[in-house]
Design a protein around this motif. Structure first.
Motif, PDB file in Angstrom:
ATOM      1  N   ARG A 102       0.733  -1.290   0.076  1.00 31.70           N
ATOM      2  CA  ARG A 102      -0.145  -0.015   0.160  1.00 31.70           C
ATOM      3  C   ARG A 102       0.831   1.321   0.022  1.00 31.70           C
ATOM      4  O   ARG A 102       0.718   2.259  -0.664  1.00 31.70           O
ATOM      5  N   LEU A 103       1.981   1.295   0.856  1.00 30.21           N
ATOM      6  CA  LEU A 103       2.583   2.457   0.927  1.00 30.21           C
ATOM      7  C   LEU A 103       3.982   2.559   0.143  1.00 30.21           C
ATOM      8  O   LEU A 103       4.537   3.435  -0.166  1.00 30.21           O
ATOM      9  N   PHE A 104       4.267   1.308  -0.671  1.00 28.72           N
ATOM     10  CA  PHE A 104       5.460   1.381  -1.507  1.00 28.72           C
ATOM     11  C   PHE A 104       4.921   0.671  -2.751  1.00 28.72           C
ATOM     12  O   PHE A 104       5.361  -0.325  -3.238  1.00 28.72           O
ATOM     13  N   PRO A 105       4.007   1.426  -3.607  1.00 26.26           N
ATOM     14  CA  PRO A 105       3.443   0.480  -4.892  1.00 26.26           C
ATOM     15  C   PRO A 105       4.793   0.543  -5.924  1.00 26.26           C
ATOM     16  O   PRO A 105       5.601   1.365  -5.454  1.00 26.26           O
ATOM     17  N   ARG A 106       4.649  -0.261  -6.822  1.00 22.61           N
ATOM     18  CA  ARG A 106       5.741  -0.137  -7.952  1.00 22.61           C
ATOM     19  C   ARG A 106       5.279  -0.443  -9.169  1.00 22.61           C
ATOM     20  O   ARG A 106       5.534  -1.336  -9.870  1.00 22.61           O
ATOM     21  N   THR A 107       4.395   0.866  -9.423  1.00 20.73           N
ATOM     22  CA  THR A 107       3.764   0.761 -10.707  1.00 20.73           C
ATOM     23  C   THR A 107       4.453   1.740 -11.872  1.00 20.73           C
ATOM     24  O   THR A 107       4.338   1.718 -13.088  1.00 20.73           O
ATOM     25  N   CYS A 116      12.748   0.288  -3.449  1.00 21.08           N
ATOM     26  CA  CYS A 116      14.383  -0.283  -3.170  1.00 21.08           C
ATOM     27  C   CYS A 116      15.025   0.272  -1.940  1.00 21.08           C
ATOM     28  O   CYS A 116      15.710  -0.173  -1.512  1.00 21.08           O
ATOM     29  N   GLU A 117      14.877   1.738  -1.995  1.00 20.84           N
ATOM     30  CA  GLU A 117      15.683   2.487  -0.903  1.00 20.84           C
ATOM     31  C   GLU A 117      15.006   1.972   0.583  1.00 20.84           C
ATOM     32  O   GLU A 117      16.057   2.052   1.287  1.00 20.84           O
ATOM     33  N   ALA A 118      13.748   1.832   0.415  1.00 20.57           N
ATOM     34  CA  ALA A 118      13.100   1.502   1.808  1.00 20.57           C
ATOM     35  C   ALA A 118      13.553  -0.080   2.131  1.00 20.57           C
ATOM     36  O   ALA A 118      13.981  -0.246   3.387  1.00 20.57           O
ATOM     37  N   ALA A 119      13.728  -0.826   1.218  1.00 15.68           N
ATOM     38  CA  ALA A 119      14.026  -2.309   1.643  1.00 15.68           C
ATOM     39  C   ALA A 119      15.492  -2.284   1.819  1.00 15.68           C
ATOM     40  O   ALA A 119      16.047  -3.082   2.795  1.00 15.68           O
ATOM     41  N   ASN A 120      16.240  -1.359   1.312  1.00 17.33           N
ATOM     42  CA  ASN A 120      17.801  -1.500   1.613  1.00 17.33           C
ATOM     43  C   ASN A 120      17.934  -0.807   3.025  1.00 17.33           C
ATOM     44  O   ASN A 120      18.783  -1.461   3.724  1.00 17.33           O
ATOM     45  N   ARG A 121      16.993  -0.084   3.461  1.00 19.77           N
ATOM     46  CA  ARG A 121      17.240   0.371   5.062  1.00 19.77           C
ATOM     47  C   ARG A 121      16.722  -0.638   5.802  1.00 19.77           C
ATOM     48  O   ARG A 121      17.564  -0.819   6.747  1.00 19.77           O
ATOM     49  N   VAL A 122      15.650  -1.536   5.789  1.00 13.16           N
ATOM     50  CA  VAL A 122      15.614  -2.457   6.380  1.00 13.16           C
ATOM     51  C   VAL A 122      16.748  -3.653   6.366  1.00 13.16           C
ATOM     52  O   VAL A 122      17.276  -3.935   7.434  1.00 13.16           O
TER      53      VAL A 122
END
Length: 201
Positions: A102-107, A116-122
């Motif tokens: 919902r908050l990080f759509p990839r359209t 990708c940046e958010a996933a990298n932070r995790v």
């Protein structure tokens, strides 16, 4: 020292490879015309909250995998997790529905870049956390220590031909049980420290 270069596009390709995303194929931010890694993607407070929860979820998931024996207790590098499990799933990053979708759509390319940046932070946070052996192995250690305590009490009860464990339950409570846990936790950590990483042969 501040660089005197303020427009990489003109020097790299003349500005003819902008593409449709936030960065061109050569890694230059299309808005600032500077290397993309110098520009942090702004996230909303809600997105930051999802990242924080994903980090905590990822920690618990890794602890569970270690306790189940699917990940060795010696792994300290997030990249090495891929040798044993699909580490990209930690933190709920691959769920089809929920907060991440919902908050990080990839359209489009820009949304994918933000994801990708958010996933990298995790994953960067989990990589750093893996360096703490006590925390990453907390569930495994708890299980091992509890099993050791039960086995020790059972050995004594069998030796005395007892068919009850009431005294052990009373004796190993409060400070007595905590002292046992602390001592055997140190022992487990010592054994793990002496283990070699599977990749080291």
């Amino acid at each position: 020292m501040k660089s005197n270069i303020d427009n990489y596009c003109a020097q790299v390709c003349g500005g003819d490879q902008r593409g449709t995303g936030p960065a061109c194929p050569r890694g230059i931010d299309v808005h600032t015309q500077l290397p993309a890694d110098t520009v942090a993607t702004p996230l909303t407070g809600e997105q930051d909250g999802v990242i924080a929860r994903a980090i905590e979820l990822g920690k618990r998931q890794i602890q569970q995998e270690i306790a189940a024996g699917r990940i060795p207790p010696t792994v300290t590098d997030f990249a090495k997790l891929h040798d044993f499990v699909d580490a990209n799933e930690f933190g709920g990053l691959c769920e089809d529905d929920g907060e991440w979708s919902r908050l990080f759509p990839r359209t489009n390319d820009q949304e994918t870049e933000v994801f990708c940046e958010a996933a990298n932070r995790v994953q960067d946070a989990l990589d750093q956390w893996l360096g703490n052996g006590t925390e990453r192995n907390a569930l495994l250690i708890g299980n091992l220590v509890e099993n050791a305590l039960n086995a020790a009490c059972l050995a004594i009860q069998d030796g005395l031909k007892l068919n009850y464990g009431d005294v052990a339950g009373v004796f190993f409570s409060g400070a007595q049980k905590e002292a046992f846990r602390e001592m055997f936790t140190r022992y487990v950590l010592c054994e793990i420290a002496m283990m070699s990483d599977p990749e080291d042969g």
